[in-house]
Design a protein around this motif. Structure first.
Motif, PDB file in Angstrom:
ATOM      1  N   GLU A 194      14.873   7.805   0.528  1.00 28.07           N
ATOM      2  CA  GLU A 194      14.513   8.739   1.598  1.00 28.07           C
ATOM      3  C   GLU A 194      15.615   9.777   1.731  1.00 28.07           C
ATOM      4  OE1 GLU A 194      12.997   8.722   6.222  1.00 28.07           O
ATOM      5  OE2 GLU A 194      13.639   6.861   5.286  1.00 28.07           O
ATOM      6  N   THR A 195      15.212  11.039   1.786  1.00 28.77           N
ATOM      7  CA  THR A 195      16.180  12.109   1.937  1.00 28.77           C
ATOM      8  C   THR A 195      16.586  12.229   3.403  1.00 28.77           C
ATOM      9  OG1 THR A 195      14.502  13.811   2.288  1.00 28.77           O
ATOM     10  CG2 THR A 195      15.155  13.387   0.007  1.00 28.77           C
ATOM     11  N   SER A 196      17.627  12.985   3.654  1.00 25.12           N
ATOM     12  CA  SER A 196      18.125  13.138   5.024  1.00 25.12           C
ATOM     13  C   SER A 196      17.128  13.864   5.931  1.00 25.12           C
ATOM     14  CB  SER A 196      19.463  13.882   5.025  1.00 25.12           C
ATOM     15  OG  SER A 196      19.299  15.166   4.461  1.00 25.12           O
ATOM     16  N   ASP A 197      16.215  14.644   5.343  1.00 24.32           N
ATOM     17  CA  ASP A 197      15.227  15.342   6.169  1.00 24.32           C
ATOM     18  C   ASP A 197      13.890  14.594   6.254  1.00 24.32           C
ATOM     19  OD1 ASP A 197      14.481  15.823   3.561  1.00 24.32           O
ATOM     20  OD2 ASP A 197      14.125  17.957   3.836  1.00 24.32           O
ATOM     21  N   GLY A 198      13.864  13.311   5.859  1.00 24.47           N
ATOM     22  CA  GLY A 198      12.687  12.478   6.070  1.00 24.47           C
ATOM     23  C   GLY A 198      11.648  12.474   4.976  1.00 24.47           C
ATOM     24  N   HIS A 199      11.978  12.969   3.805  1.00 22.37           N
ATOM     25  CA  HIS A 199      11.044  12.901   2.678  1.00 22.37           C
ATOM     26  C   HIS A 199      11.280  11.609   1.910  1.00 22.37           C
ATOM     27  CE1 HIS A 199      10.693  17.151   3.636  1.00 22.37           C
ATOM     28  NE2 HIS A 199       9.514  17.081   3.068  1.00 22.37           N
ATOM     29  N   VAL A 200      10.182  11.001   1.472  1.00 20.11           N
ATOM     30  CA  VAL A 200      10.235   9.687   0.841  1.00 20.11           C
ATOM     31  C   VAL A 200       9.628   9.774  -0.553  1.00 20.11           C
ATOM     32  CG1 VAL A 200       9.486   7.293   1.055  1.00 20.11           C
ATOM     33  CG2 VAL A 200       9.964   8.625   3.110  1.00 20.11           C
ATOM     34  N   PHE A 201      10.255   9.074  -1.513  1.00 24.81           N
ATOM     35  CA  PHE A 201       9.709   9.001  -2.860  1.00 24.81           C
ATOM     36  C   PHE A 201      10.098   7.670  -3.478  1.00 24.81           C
ATOM     37  CE2 PHE A 201      13.795  11.065  -2.994  1.00 24.81           C
ATOM     38  CZ  PHE A 201      14.444  10.533  -4.095  1.00 24.81           C
ATOM     39  N   ALA A 202       9.321   7.245  -4.462  1.00 29.73           N
ATOM     40  CA  ALA A 202       9.567   5.968  -5.122  1.00 29.73           C
ATOM     41  C   ALA A 202      10.779   6.078  -6.042  1.00 29.73           C
ATOM     42  CB  ALA A 202       8.345   5.540  -5.922  1.00 29.73           C
ATOM     43  N   SER A 203      11.568   5.025  -6.085  1.00 26.05           N
ATOM     44  CA  SER A 203      12.693   4.979  -7.017  1.00 26.05           C
ATOM     45  C   SER A 203      12.173   4.563  -8.394  1.00 26.05           C
ATOM     46  CB  SER A 203      13.728   3.957  -6.531  1.00 26.05           C
ATOM     47  OG  SER A 203      13.186   2.652  -6.624  1.00 26.05           O
ATOM     48  N   ARG A 204      13.031   4.610  -9.378  1.00 28.72           N
ATOM     49  CA  ARG A 204      12.638   4.158 -10.719  1.00 28.72           C
ATOM     50  C   ARG A 204      12.247   2.688 -10.681  1.00 28.72           C
ATOM     51  NH1 ARG A 204      16.389   6.009 -15.476  1.00 28.72           N
ATOM     52  NH2 ARG A 204      14.607   5.135 -16.546  1.00 28.72           N
ATOM     53  N   ALA A 205      12.959   1.911  -9.868  1.00 23.11           N
ATOM     54  CA  ALA A 205      12.632   0.490  -9.739  1.00 23.11           C
ATOM     55  C   ALA A 205      11.254   0.309  -9.098  1.00 23.11           C
ATOM     56  CB  ALA A 205      13.694  -0.228  -8.909  1.00 23.11           C
ATOM     57  N   GLY A 206      10.931   1.142  -8.122  1.00 21.70           N
ATOM     58  CA  GLY A 206       9.625   1.073  -7.480  1.00 21.70           C
ATOM     59  C   GLY A 206       8.494   1.398  -8.440  1.00 21.70           C
ATOM     60  N   VAL A 207       8.699   2.431  -9.247  1.00 19.17           N
ATOM     61  CA  VAL A 207       7.691   2.814 -10.237  1.00 19.17           C
ATOM     62  C   VAL A 207       7.523   1.702 -11.260  1.00 19.17           C
ATOM     63  CG1 VAL A 207       7.167   4.452 -12.098  1.00 19.17           C
ATOM     64  CG2 VAL A 207       8.070   5.275  -9.911  1.00 19.17           C
ATOM     65  N   ARG A 208       8.641   1.129 -11.687  1.00 19.74           N
ATOM     66  CA  ARG A 208       8.575   0.047 -12.686  1.00 19.74           C
ATOM     67  C   ARG A 208       7.902  -1.198 -12.115  1.00 19.74           C
ATOM     68  NH1 ARG A 208       7.406  -1.418 -17.445  1.00 19.74           N
ATOM     69  NH2 ARG A 208       8.685  -3.071 -18.314  1.00 19.74           N
TER      70      ARG A 208
ATOM     71  N   HIS B   8      11.728   0.600   5.712  1.00 19.45           N
ATOM     72  CA  HIS B   8      13.042  -0.037   5.788  1.00 19.45           C
ATOM     73  C   HIS B   8      13.197  -1.129   4.730  1.00 19.45           C
ATOM     74  CE1 HIS B   8      16.773  -1.415   7.559  1.00 19.45           C
ATOM     75  NE2 HIS B   8      16.277  -2.639   7.591  1.00 19.45           N
ATOM     76  N   GLY B   9      12.236  -2.032   4.642  1.00 21.90           N
ATOM     77  CA  GLY B   9      12.315  -3.120   3.665  1.00 21.90           C
ATOM     78  C   GLY B   9      12.264  -2.620   2.239  1.00 21.90           C
ATOM     79  N   LEU B  10      11.439  -1.611   1.997  1.00 14.50           N
ATOM     80  CA  LEU B  10      11.339  -1.053   0.649  1.00 14.50           C
ATOM     81  C   LEU B  10      12.625  -0.339   0.253  1.00 14.50           C
ATOM     82  CD1 LEU B  10       7.693   0.348   0.779  1.00 14.50           C
ATOM     83  CD2 LEU B  10       8.483  -1.724  -0.385  1.00 14.50           C
ATOM     84  N   ARG B  11      13.255   0.343   1.213  1.00 10.36           N
ATOM     85  CA  ARG B  11      14.547   0.998   0.926  1.00 10.36           C
ATOM     86  C   ARG B  11      15.610  -0.045   0.607  1.00 10.36           C
ATOM     87  NH1 ARG B  11      13.896   4.013   5.554  1.00 10.36           N
ATOM     88  NH2 ARG B  11      15.620   2.889   6.474  1.00 10.36           N
ATOM     89  N   ARG B  12      15.669  -1.095   1.410  1.00 11.86           N
ATOM     90  CA  ARG B  12      16.675  -2.140   1.184  1.00 11.86           C
ATOM     91  C   ARG B  12      16.483  -2.831  -0.164  1.00 11.86           C
ATOM     92  NH1 ARG B  12      18.766  -5.644   5.964  1.00 11.86           N
ATOM     93  NH2 ARG B  12      19.580  -6.523   4.060  1.00 11.86           N
TER      94      ARG B  12
ATOM     95  N   ASP C  57       0.828  -1.210   0.000  1.00 20.12           N
ATOM     96  CA  ASP C  57       0.000   0.000   0.000  1.00 20.12           C
ATOM     97  C   ASP C  57       0.862   1.259   0.000  1.00 20.12           C
ATOM     98  OD1 ASP C  57      -2.210  -1.638   0.045  1.00 20.12           O
ATOM     99  OD2 ASP C  57      -2.626  -1.334   2.182  1.00 20.12           O
ATOM    100  N   LEU C  58       1.956   1.224   0.726  1.00 20.22           N
ATOM    101  CA  LEU C  58       2.872   2.359   0.786  1.00 20.22           C
ATOM    102  C   LEU C  58       3.475   2.626  -0.595  1.00 20.22           C
ATOM    103  CD1 LEU C  58       5.250   2.893   3.737  1.00 20.22           C
ATOM    104  CD2 LEU C  58       5.865   3.638   1.487  1.00 20.22           C
ATOM    105  N   LEU C  59       3.913   1.570  -1.265  1.00 19.18           N
ATOM    106  CA  LEU C  59       4.494   1.735  -2.596  1.00 19.18           C
ATOM    107  C   LEU C  59       3.449   2.231  -3.587  1.00 19.18           C
ATOM    108  CD1 LEU C  59       7.040   1.474  -4.279  1.00 19.18           C
ATOM    109  CD2 LEU C  59       6.417  -0.895  -4.742  1.00 19.18           C
ATOM    110  N   TYR C  60       2.232   1.709  -3.503  1.00 18.63           N
ATOM    111  CA  TYR C  60       1.158   2.184  -4.382  1.00 18.63           C
ATOM    112  C   TYR C  60       0.861   3.660  -4.126  1.00 18.63           C
ATOM    113  CZ  TYR C  60       0.011  -2.628  -5.766  1.00 18.63           C
ATOM    114  OH  TYR C  60       0.031  -3.905  -6.268  1.00 18.63           O
ATOM    115  N   LEU C  61       0.888   4.071  -2.881  1.00 22.03           N
ATOM    116  CA  LEU C  61       0.633   5.459  -2.533  1.00 22.03           C
ATOM    117  C   LEU C  61       1.707   6.372  -3.121  1.00 22.03           C
ATOM    118  CD1 LEU C  61      -1.217   7.318  -0.872  1.00 22.03           C
ATOM    119  CD2 LEU C  61       0.284   6.900   1.070  1.00 22.03           C
ATOM    120  N   LEU C  62       2.955   5.931  -3.052  1.00 19.83           N
ATOM    121  CA  LEU C  62       4.064   6.737  -3.576  1.00 19.83           C
ATOM    122  C   LEU C  62       4.071   6.816  -5.102  1.00 19.83           C
ATOM    123  CD1 LEU C  62       6.947   5.557  -1.243  1.00 19.83           C
ATOM    124  CD2 LEU C  62       5.837   7.790  -1.230  1.00 19.83           C
TER     125      LEU C  62
END
Length: 86
Positions: free
Chosen positions: A63-77, A53-57, A20-25
């Motif tokens: 995730e940026t150093s100030d806590g902002h999160v976005f999907a990577s190209r692999a996540g979008v694909r 944590h698992g999605l980042r790994r 759900d988190l990945l779909y949201l992003l």
């Protein structure tokens, strides 16, 4: 009339929340960048960092150093390949 039974909260597995988190992003009509707090509120979980944590790994989110999160190209694909059902 019988007393109403209290409803039990349906618990979601970690995999479901991560999905759900990945779909949201990656939602086409959503926001591309989220904060951890906003993700926690949107997903109704205490700490979104537990699920990030698992999605980042796996390389699916960044995730940026100030806590902002976005999907990577692999996540979008990955969502493109499997399809998002939100």
């Amino acid at each position: 009339m019988p007393d109403p039974q209290p409803t039990r909260e349906v618990s979601r597995s970690m995999d479901e929340i991560e999905r759900d988190l990945l779909y949201l992003l990656t939602a086409p009509d959503g926001y591309p960048i989220w904060t951890r707090d906003d993700l926690s509120r949107e997903l109704n979980v205490r700490h979104s960092g537990d699920y990030l944590h698992g999605l980042r790994r796996a390389g699916l989110v960044h995730e940026t150093s100030d806590g902002h999160v976005f999907a990577s190209r692999a996540g979008v694909r990955a969502v493109d390949l499997t399809g998002a059902v939100v």
